[in-house]
Design a protein around this motif. Structure first.
Motif, mmCIF file in Angstrom:
data_model
loop_
_atom_site.group_PDB
_atom_site.id
_atom_site.type_symbol
_atom_site.label_atom_id
_atom_site.label_comp_id
_atom_site.label_asym_id
_atom_site.label_seq_id
_atom_site.Cartn_x
_atom_site.Cartn_y
_atom_site.Cartn_z
ATOM 1 N N ALA A 11 0.790 -1.184 -0.056
ATOM 2 C CA ALA A 11 -0.175 -0.037 0.076
ATOM 3 C C ALA A 11 0.839 1.209 0.184
ATOM 4 O O ALA A 11 0.258 2.315 0.030
ATOM 5 C CB ALA A 11 -0.987 -0.096 1.214
ATOM 6 N N ARG A 16 10.037 6.633 -4.624
ATOM 7 C CA ARG A 16 11.330 6.704 -5.011
ATOM 8 C C ARG A 16 11.171 6.246 -6.782
ATOM 9 O O ARG A 16 12.310 6.365 -7.137
ATOM 10 C CB ARG A 16 12.265 5.628 -4.340
ATOM 11 N N LYS A 26 4.234 0.146 -7.632
ATOM 12 C CA LYS A 26 5.404 -0.338 -7.929
ATOM 13 C C LYS A 26 5.578 -1.816 -7.981
ATOM 14 O O LYS A 26 6.364 -2.607 -8.499
ATOM 15 C CB LYS A 26 6.403 0.403 -6.996
ATOM 16 N N PRO A 106 -1.132 5.750 3.931
ATOM 17 C CA PRO A 106 0.170 5.303 4.200
ATOM 18 C C PRO A 106 0.954 5.509 5.581
ATOM 19 O O PRO A 106 1.649 6.333 5.533
ATOM 20 C CB PRO A 106 0.995 5.865 2.845
HETATM 21 P P1 UTP Z 1 8.779 1.053 1.493
HETATM 22 O O1 UTP Z 1 8.949 2.123 2.500
HETATM 23 O O2 UTP Z 1 9.615 0.549 0.633
HETATM 24 O O3 UTP Z 1 7.749 1.544 0.254
HETATM 25 O O4 UTP Z 1 7.849 -0.013 2.251
HETATM 26 P P2 UTP Z 1 7.117 2.945 0.108
HETATM 27 O O5 UTP Z 1 6.713 3.804 1.074
HETATM 28 O O6 UTP Z 1 6.068 2.799 -0.872
HETATM 29 O O7 UTP Z 1 8.395 3.546 -0.630
HETATM 30 P P3 UTP Z 1 8.960 4.861 -1.059
HETATM 31 O O8 UTP Z 1 9.973 5.288 0.048
HETATM 32 O O9 UTP Z 1 7.853 6.114 -1.107
HETATM 33 O O10 UTP Z 1 9.604 4.903 -2.483
HETATM 34 C C1 UTP Z 1 7.973 -1.412 2.059
HETATM 35 C C2 UTP Z 1 6.610 -2.159 1.725
HETATM 36 O O11 UTP Z 1 5.852 -1.856 2.718
HETATM 37 C C3 UTP Z 1 4.609 -1.386 1.787
HETATM 38 C C4 UTP Z 1 5.022 -0.913 0.572
HETATM 39 O O12 UTP Z 1 4.136 -0.947 -0.418
HETATM 40 C C5 UTP Z 1 6.203 -1.781 0.391
HETATM 41 O O13 UTP Z 1 5.763 -3.191 -0.607
HETATM 42 N N1 UTP Z 1 3.930 -0.410 2.850
HETATM 43 C C6 UTP Z 1 4.698 0.818 3.205
HETATM 44 C C7 UTP Z 1 2.649 -0.381 2.952
HETATM 45 O O14 UTP Z 1 1.920 -1.315 2.696
HETATM 46 N N2 UTP Z 1 2.103 0.714 3.796
HETATM 47 C C8 UTP Z 1 2.762 1.901 4.226
HETATM 48 O O15 UTP Z 1 2.228 2.652 4.942
HETATM 49 C C9 UTP Z 1 3.956 1.754 3.947
#
Ligand code: UTP
Length: 287
Positions: A11, A16, A26, A106
């Motif tokens: 989620a 990045r 992604k 998030p």
């Molecule tokens: P990341 O920190 O790598 O994902 O979280 P992000 O926040 O999508 O990345 P950036 O920094 O903005 O590029 C690791 C995993 O946890 C999930 C993400 O989808 C990823 O698969 N995640 C992260 C959630 O499901 N919820 C969140 O609130 C945060």
């Protein structure tokens, strides 16, 4: 109790990899001709997982569509007698029982895992991060963790050695080696500086948790950036139950940043029999 359920948090906003991730999750970015998250579901199924809850968010409908039946596409391929393609797409919707739930904002990995509490229903369970791929010629990373859980009945997660200058990108453990590749965890520190880091053993995106982790997540206040960090909840869990870290000696690919994504594609391309020869020649030619 056997580990039969898994959560895949997917989620996050994927900032990045913007602008690619503005409208495409992604976790759906292709690694060759398969989206990253399909490799992860396949790893879970191979490890014996039967039910998977994928945590999604607004704009991530492509993930649900990917694991659903695509009637129009199947009918079209049937009419054209494209059996080879049908054999590739048909099994995707029956890999496991796959469910979806939305994380409305998030609020961090800890929060994302927390919303799966009812689905897990007091069982031990696996977590596989939606943008981390693991590869080993013989071993399945999640299966190795499940085997350790079944022997020890304690939470266990994957570790990898990272260069000391990179410790500030990861959760780092301190612990006691109890067996080859197995550590009993004392504590976890989120993104320490190289000076603060007790080891260079970093937590990677595969975990088995006991359901006690949900209580710990509920007691965890938001940390950096208002996010509930799973590392904080894991540190709380350590006060009640032991926890293990297993050094996975294969390869791990972080598909969620540009360089990591490129490296993943190149290495998967070099391992893929039908194109590796030509691809290798091409790389040699341009370098
Ligand atoms: P990341 O920190 O790598 O994902 O979280 P992000 O926040 O999508 O990345 P950036 O920094 O903005 O590029 C690791 C995993 O946890 C999930 C993400 O989808 C990823 O698969 N995640 C992260 C959630 O499901 N919820 C969140 O609130 C945060």
């Amino acid at each position: 109790m056997k580990v039969k359920k898994a959560i895949i948090p997917a989620a996050g906003l994927g900032t990045r990899l913007l602008p690619a991730t503005k409208a495409v999750p992604k976790e759906m970015l292709p690694i060759l001709d398969k989206p990253a998250i399909q490799y992860i579901v396949e790893e879970a199924v191979e490890a014996g997982i039967e039910e998977i809850l994928i945590i999604t968010s607004r704009g991530k409908e492509a993930i649900e569509n990917h694991f659903d039946i695509s009637y129009e596409l199947e009918r079209h391929l049937e009419e054209k007698n494209k059996q080879e393609l049908l054999d590739i797409i048909k099994p995707i919707n029956s890999l496991a029982k796959i469910y979806f739930i939305r994380q409305q904002a998030p609020k961090g990995l800890g929060h994302a895992i927390g919303i799966a509490k009812e689905f897990i229903n007091n069982e031990p369970f696996a977590v596989l991060l939606g943008d981390d791929l693991f590869y080993h010629e013989q071993k399945n990373c999640l299966k190795s963790l499940i085997d350790i859980y079944e022997q020890e009945k304690k939470s266990v997660f994957a570790l990898m050695k990272v260069p000391i200058e990179d410790v500030n990108k990861y959760g780092i453990i301190s612990g006691k080696k109890v067996e080859e590749n197995l550590y009993s965890i004392k504590s976890l520190i989120e993104k320490p500086s190289p000076m603060e880091a007790p080891t260079n053993l970093a937590v990677m995106g595969r975990y088995i948790f006991t359901s006690k982790i949900f209580e710990m997540i509920e007691e965890t206040a938001p940390g950096k950036g208002g996010e509930i960090q799973i590392t904080d909840a894991m540190n709380k869990l350590l006060a009640f139950q032991g926890m293990y870290g297993y050094i996975f000696d294969g390869k791990r690919y972080d598909t969620g940043n540009l360089l990591g994504y490129l490296k993943t594609i190149v290495e998967y391309g070099l391992r893929r029999e039908d194109i590796s020869g030509l691809f290798k020649d091409y790389l040699k030619e341009i370098i």
